[in-house]
Scaffold this active site. Sequence first.
Site, short mmCIF file in Angstrom:
data_model
loop_
_atom_site.label_atom_id
_atom_site.label_comp_id
_atom_site.label_asym_id
_atom_site.label_seq_id
_atom_site.Cartn_x
_atom_site.Cartn_y
_atom_site.Cartn_z
N ARG A 52 0.97 -1.11 0.11
CA ARG A 52 -0.18 0.01 0.05
C ARG A 52 0.84 1.17 -0.02
O ARG A 52 1.77 1.23 0.86
CB ARG A 52 -0.79 0.24 1.17
CG ARG A 52 -1.59 1.34 1.30
CD ARG A 52 -2.83 1.32 2.08
NE ARG A 52 -3.62 2.48 2.32
CZ ARG A 52 -4.57 3.09 1.12
NH1 ARG A 52 -4.74 2.44 0.14
NH2 ARG A 52 -4.96 4.33 1.25
N MET A 53 0.38 2.25 -0.73
CA MET A 53 1.14 3.59 -0.87
C MET A 53 0.45 4.53 0.07
O MET A 53 -0.83 4.54 -0.32
CB MET A 53 1.39 3.97 -2.26
CG MET A 53 2.32 3.15 -3.13
SD MET A 53 2.46 3.82 -4.81
CE MET A 53 0.97 3.75 -5.71
N SER A 55 -0.27 8.03 1.82
CA SER A 55 0.19 9.21 1.64
C SER A 55 0.03 10.03 3.13
O SER A 55 -0.99 9.80 3.92
CB SER A 55 -0.35 10.21 0.79
OG SER A 55 -0.02 9.56 -0.53
N CYS A 57 -1.23 11.53 6.42
CA CYS A 57 -2.20 12.50 6.81
C CYS A 57 -2.10 12.71 8.18
O CYS A 57 -2.66 11.98 8.97
CB CYS A 57 -3.52 12.02 6.13
SG CYS A 57 -4.91 12.86 6.97
N CYS A 70 -8.26 8.39 6.31
CA CYS A 70 -6.86 7.95 6.16
C CYS A 70 -6.45 7.02 7.18
O CYS A 70 -5.94 6.19 7.15
CB CYS A 70 -5.91 9.17 6.19
SG CYS A 70 -6.44 10.47 4.64
N ARG A 96 -2.56 15.50 -0.26
CA ARG A 96 -2.42 15.06 -1.75
C ARG A 96 -1.21 15.89 -2.08
O ARG A 96 -1.28 16.47 -3.33
CB ARG A 96 -3.87 15.41 -2.57
CG ARG A 96 -4.62 14.38 -2.08
CD ARG A 96 -5.90 14.12 -3.14
NE ARG A 96 -6.49 15.47 -3.54
CZ ARG A 96 -7.50 15.87 -2.81
NH1 ARG A 96 -7.86 15.25 -1.62
NH2 ARG A 96 -8.24 16.87 -3.05
N ASP A 128 -4.45 16.80 -7.62
CA ASP A 128 -3.38 15.73 -6.92
C ASP A 128 -2.10 16.16 -7.22
O ASP A 128 -1.80 16.01 -8.51
CB ASP A 128 -4.06 14.60 -7.13
CG ASP A 128 -3.24 13.41 -6.27
OD1 ASP A 128 -2.37 13.80 -5.58
OD2 ASP A 128 -4.16 12.43 -6.24
N ARG A 130 0.41 14.55 -5.66
CA ARG A 130 1.48 13.57 -5.28
C ARG A 130 2.11 12.80 -6.47
O ARG A 130 1.64 12.82 -7.68
CB ARG A 130 0.48 12.40 -4.63
CG ARG A 130 -0.07 12.95 -3.34
CD ARG A 130 -0.89 11.85 -2.59
NE ARG A 130 -2.17 11.62 -3.54
CZ ARG A 130 -2.99 10.77 -3.19
NH1 ARG A 130 -2.80 9.98 -2.03
NH2 ARG A 130 -4.16 10.69 -3.89
N LYS A 156 -3.11 5.81 -8.56
CA LYS A 156 -2.07 5.00 -8.01
C LYS A 156 -1.71 3.78 -8.94
O LYS A 156 -0.50 3.34 -9.16
CB LYS A 156 -2.37 4.66 -6.50
CG LYS A 156 -2.27 5.75 -5.63
CD LYS A 156 -2.46 5.16 -4.23
CE LYS A 156 -2.30 6.18 -3.20
NZ LYS A 156 -2.87 5.80 -1.70
ZN LIG Z 1 -6.84 12.14 5.48
#
Ligand SMILES: [Zn+2]
Length: 198
Positions: A52-53, A55, A57, A70, A96, A128, A130, A156
């Site tokens: 899992r990537m 990000s 939070c 998240c 993001r 986004d 990212r 993703k």
């Molecule tokens: Zn979040």
Amino acid sequence: MSDVRTRVDFKVGQQSNIDAEIVSFHGLKTDKEHVAVIFKNADKMQAVPLVRMHSECLTGDVFHSSRCDCGEQLEETINLMGESGGIILYLRQEGRGIGLYNKIDAYRLQSQGMNTYEANNHLGFDDDLRDFTEAAQMLNALGITQVRLVTNNPKKISELSEYGINIIEVVNTSAHIKDGNKNYLKAKVCHGNHLLTV
Ligand SMILES: [Zn+2]
């Protein structure tokens, strides 16, 4: 070329009883301190690992904020990988990719009625920002070329494939609906095309 800098054992999860390893890297594209957390249920780990990537939070992961999902997604992944093995790539790209302070500014706009994408756009950012190049670099450094990707996010899936990682299966996470995050999740589905039923 990127490679592994340090690997060290630790235990994770709410009971702190899941064996894992945290890994840092040399030579990633930016100087962000991304880490990999490798769940060591090696006996159960299939040939192609769950990945899992995630990000960063801060508000969701640490404070379990009602505004997003998240923290719940992270916890679900930890529990899944505690059972089946796998790797979380914890990517330091808050909001993001707009950063924590800008995200807090965006939350203020969301409180005035904008959705998560409109708020970021209003602040002058794309939907986004990212970049998952470094996730691919981290997998390369770990010697992993094939993954079973844990995500609901088509961006993703397409980006990681573009960077040369072979995704042999997509494993969706659950819908974590709370009072405060319904509009956020709806925007993710309607605007971000997330594979999620709200
Ligand atoms: Zn979040």
